[in-house]
Scaffold this active site. Structure first.
Site, PDB file in Angstrom:
ATOM      1  N   HIS A  68       2.558  28.823  99.335  1.00  0.00           N
ATOM      2  CA  HIS A  68       2.842  27.703  98.449  1.00  0.00           C
ATOM      3  C   HIS A  68       1.544  27.160  97.852  1.00  0.00           C
ATOM      4  O   HIS A  68       0.459  27.345  98.409  1.00  0.00           O
ATOM      5  CB  HIS A  68       3.573  26.608  99.211  1.00  0.00           C
ATOM      6  CG  HIS A  68       4.981  26.973  99.554  1.00  0.00           C
ATOM      7  ND1 HIS A  68       5.860  26.098 100.138  1.00  0.00           N
ATOM      8  CD2 HIS A  68       5.679  28.130  99.378  1.00  0.00           C
ATOM      9  CE1 HIS A  68       7.024  26.684 100.306  1.00  0.00           C
ATOM     10  NE2 HIS A  68       6.939  27.928  99.862  1.00  0.00           N
ATOM     11  N   GLU A  70       0.410  24.145  97.691  1.00  0.00           N
ATOM     12  CA  GLU A  70      -0.266  23.199  98.580  1.00  0.00           C
ATOM     13  C   GLU A  70      -1.061  23.935  99.653  1.00  0.00           C
ATOM     14  O   GLU A  70      -2.195  23.558  99.972  1.00  0.00           O
ATOM     15  CB  GLU A  70       0.758  22.276  99.261  1.00  0.00           C
ATOM     16  CG  GLU A  70       1.655  21.521  98.303  1.00  0.00           C
ATOM     17  CD  GLU A  70       2.975  22.221  98.012  1.00  0.00           C
ATOM     18  OE1 GLU A  70       3.986  21.517  97.867  1.00  0.00           O
ATOM     19  OE2 GLU A  70       2.996  23.467  97.919  1.00  0.00           O
ATOM     20  N   CYS A  96       7.299  21.167 100.852  1.00  0.00           N
ATOM     21  CA  CYS A  96       8.294  21.570 101.839  1.00  0.00           C
ATOM     22  C   CYS A  96       7.818  21.113 103.220  1.00  0.00           C
ATOM     23  O   CYS A  96       6.730  20.554 103.369  1.00  0.00           O
ATOM     24  CB  CYS A  96       8.477  23.095 101.814  1.00  0.00           C
ATOM     25  SG  CYS A  96       7.068  23.995 102.519  1.00  0.00           S
ATOM     26  N   CYS A  99       4.413  22.864 104.326  1.00  0.00           N
ATOM     27  CA  CYS A  99       3.266  22.278 103.625  1.00  0.00           C
ATOM     28  C   CYS A  99       3.019  20.837 104.080  1.00  0.00           C
ATOM     29  O   CYS A  99       1.880  20.415 104.221  1.00  0.00           O
ATOM     30  CB  CYS A  99       3.490  22.324 102.115  1.00  0.00           C
ATOM     31  SG  CYS A  99       3.470  23.998 101.440  1.00  0.00           S
TER      32      CYS A  99
END
Length: 154
Positions: A68, A70, A96, A99
């Site tokens: 991801h 992040e 999410c 993260c």
């Protein structure tokens, strides 16, 4: 937030383009976008594992070739020896749960995002941790002049 969208354009994910920018004291520390790890084929080249298996968005995060945005921003900062404690994460989407846990342990103090993400546990844990989370609406891009003078007060 414009920079997060510019970073998101580098995404190699077939489903969603996400960008993240870590900032502290008005300075960009690191950026990240969602895509496969370095030196691995991207989903653009080999197809989307999640799509092939019919996995809905927000579920079974471990069944994906990509990281991801992040995660990549935090990893890039660590890779280059840049501390992110006390920083703000700007992201095109709400983090999410995976993260969110990384954000909490990295010492990031604030998360600013535009679009929501169906992950109630992530929202709950960020709230419990005391991290300030706020959603912003994307406005029109502001025109800027290359001759604009900047000061330390901006």
């Amino acid at each position: 937030m414009d920079i997060t969208h510019l970073v998101a354009k580098r995404s190699t994910c077939l489903r969603r383009q996400v960008g993240a920018v870590l900032v502290k004291d008005k300075k960009i520390l690191a950026t990240g976008y969602n895509g496969a790890p370095s030196r691995l084929d991207h989903c653009l080249e080999v197809g989307c594992l999640r799509q092939k298996q019919g996995i809905p968005s927000g579920e079974r995060h471990e069944l994906c070739r990509g990281l991801h945005a992040e995660q990549n921003a935090i990893i890039q900062a660590a890779y280059h020896g840049v501390g992110v404690h006390g920083s703000t994460l700007y992201c095109t989407n709400h983090p999410c749960i995976i993260c969110s846990k990384m954000i909490i342990n990295a010492g990031i103090e604030e998360v600013v995002y535009e679009e929501g993400y169906a992950d109630d546990l992530a929202k709950t844990m960020l709230k419990e941790s005391g991290i300030h989370v706020r959603q912003v609406a994307r406005g029109p891009a502001k025109p800027s002049s290359p001759f604009r003078r900047t000061t330390n007060r901006e």
